[in-house]
Scaffold this active site. Sequence first.
Site, short mmCIF file in Angstrom:
data_model
loop_
_atom_site.label_atom_id
_atom_site.label_comp_id
_atom_site.label_asym_id
_atom_site.label_seq_id
_atom_site.Cartn_x
_atom_site.Cartn_y
_atom_site.Cartn_z
N HIS A 90 -13.95 -2.37 14.67
CA HIS A 90 -13.92 -0.95 14.21
C HIS A 90 -14.28 -0.06 15.33
O HIS A 90 -15.29 -0.45 16.31
CB HIS A 90 -14.82 -0.72 13.01
CG HIS A 90 -14.91 0.64 12.67
ND1 HIS A 90 -15.44 1.79 13.19
CD2 HIS A 90 -14.06 0.95 11.57
CE1 HIS A 90 -15.12 2.70 12.41
NE2 HIS A 90 -14.42 2.43 11.27
N ARG A 111 -15.81 3.45 3.65
CA ARG A 111 -16.74 4.52 3.99
C ARG A 111 -15.69 5.72 4.25
O ARG A 111 -16.36 6.85 3.95
CB ARG A 111 -17.42 4.24 5.44
CG ARG A 111 -18.26 5.28 5.74
CD ARG A 111 -18.65 5.14 7.42
NE ARG A 111 -17.55 5.41 8.44
CZ ARG A 111 -17.55 5.29 9.68
NH1 ARG A 111 -18.81 5.04 10.16
NH2 ARG A 111 -16.71 5.62 10.41
N THR A 153 -3.92 4.86 -1.52
CA THR A 153 -4.96 5.31 -0.69
C THR A 153 -5.82 6.72 -1.29
O THR A 153 -5.01 7.21 -2.33
CB THR A 153 -4.53 5.70 0.85
OG1 THR A 153 -3.59 6.77 0.73
CG2 THR A 153 -3.72 4.48 1.52
N LYS A 189 -21.49 -6.32 4.27
CA LYS A 189 -20.42 -5.71 3.30
C LYS A 189 -19.86 -7.11 2.11
O LYS A 189 -19.99 -6.86 1.18
CB LYS A 189 -19.02 -5.16 3.88
CG LYS A 189 -18.26 -4.42 3.15
CD LYS A 189 -17.16 -3.71 4.08
CE LYS A 189 -16.97 -3.47 5.41
NZ LYS A 189 -15.99 -2.56 5.77
N GLU A 202 1.08 -1.16 -0.07
CA GLU A 202 0.08 -0.10 0.01
C GLU A 202 0.95 1.19 0.07
O GLU A 202 1.77 1.35 0.62
CB GLU A 202 -0.94 0.00 1.13
CG GLU A 202 -2.00 1.19 1.15
CD GLU A 202 -2.69 1.13 2.45
OE1 GLU A 202 -3.37 -0.04 2.34
OE2 GLU A 202 -3.08 2.20 3.12
#
Length: 287
Positions: free
Chosen positions: A146, A106, A47, A162, A16
């Site tokens: 979360h 989100r 990102t 999801k 990433e």
Amino acid sequence: MRIKELFDEKTVFSFEVFPPKKNSSVDVIYQTLDELRDLKPDFISVTFSAGGSGNGHFACDIASRIKESGVTPMIHLPCINYSKAEIEATLEEIQSRGIENILALRGDINPDIPPKTDFLHASDLITFLRSKGDFDIAGACYPECHPDSENLVDDIMNLRKKVEAGADHLITQLFFDNDSFYDFREKAAIAGINVPIEAGIMPVVNKNQIERMVTTCGASLPRKFVKIMQRYEHNPEALRDAGIAYAVNQIVDLVASGVDGIHLYTMNNSYVARRISEAVSGIISSC
Ligand code: FAD
């Protein structure tokens, strides 16, 4: 290349990166991408700001650059601060650049930015993406729950929504205690979540990162990890080596335990990514 197909063949190993800040030069990240490409990751994700820093266009540019270099790109797409029309416009840009893989998110709720209401959860975005094209869609998941959820069971029940909406595979939040991942994986399987789950691994290699970990990340810090960080925090070279060794140990244990993939949060540090890739290449390719 659709990422979901890779999981049938191998233990996936991905990186990433994040775009430079607005008005910063892209040359440094392009140089980093060239160095990461040489490590032959299965894909590189980039990102995308949930709102405010305006790096969305950069994210598309970087994903295109990854693709041009012969590596499969994945673009993150947070939705909470975007209207349906804005997401649609970004999606058109993503499609026009031939990017097939999207991490649907989100995004964190920023107290200074009133959220928009078209997409309240990643699952809403995933339903929308499914109606718009044949994307490979990933979702985020949280081995240690979360922060918006009261407990891990509730969070996993939401994660199931999801997956039911169409997530093909999942990537975890970073964690330092592999047992938390194994516990989460087992609970997710019991809940009927059977898509591949990549483990997100963050090598902690400098003092700033330690401070950020302690104050914001929410991941539990095992005694062994804290001891290492305390011992070496004033010796940058030793801290870097210790952080790399800790991440390598995590990966060795995860691969031995049959993890579907490792997603390395590189923090745009190709030197650290190289050290880790070289240390685990035989292990990853043995599966
Ligand atoms: P959601 O899946 O919507 O979950 C958020 C909360 O809502 C959870 O508590 C969940 O249990 C609950 N929930 C979920 N679905 C439902 C539902 N249908 N009904 C009721 N409750 C529900 N942020 C960025 O801004 N940009 C990035 O590029 C980025 N990349 C990331 C990459 C990874 C691998 C990870 C793990 C996170 C990343 N984030 C990024 C951070 C992420 O946006 C935040 O953690 C955010 O707070 C939650 O995003 P989500 O997609 O998991 O949200």
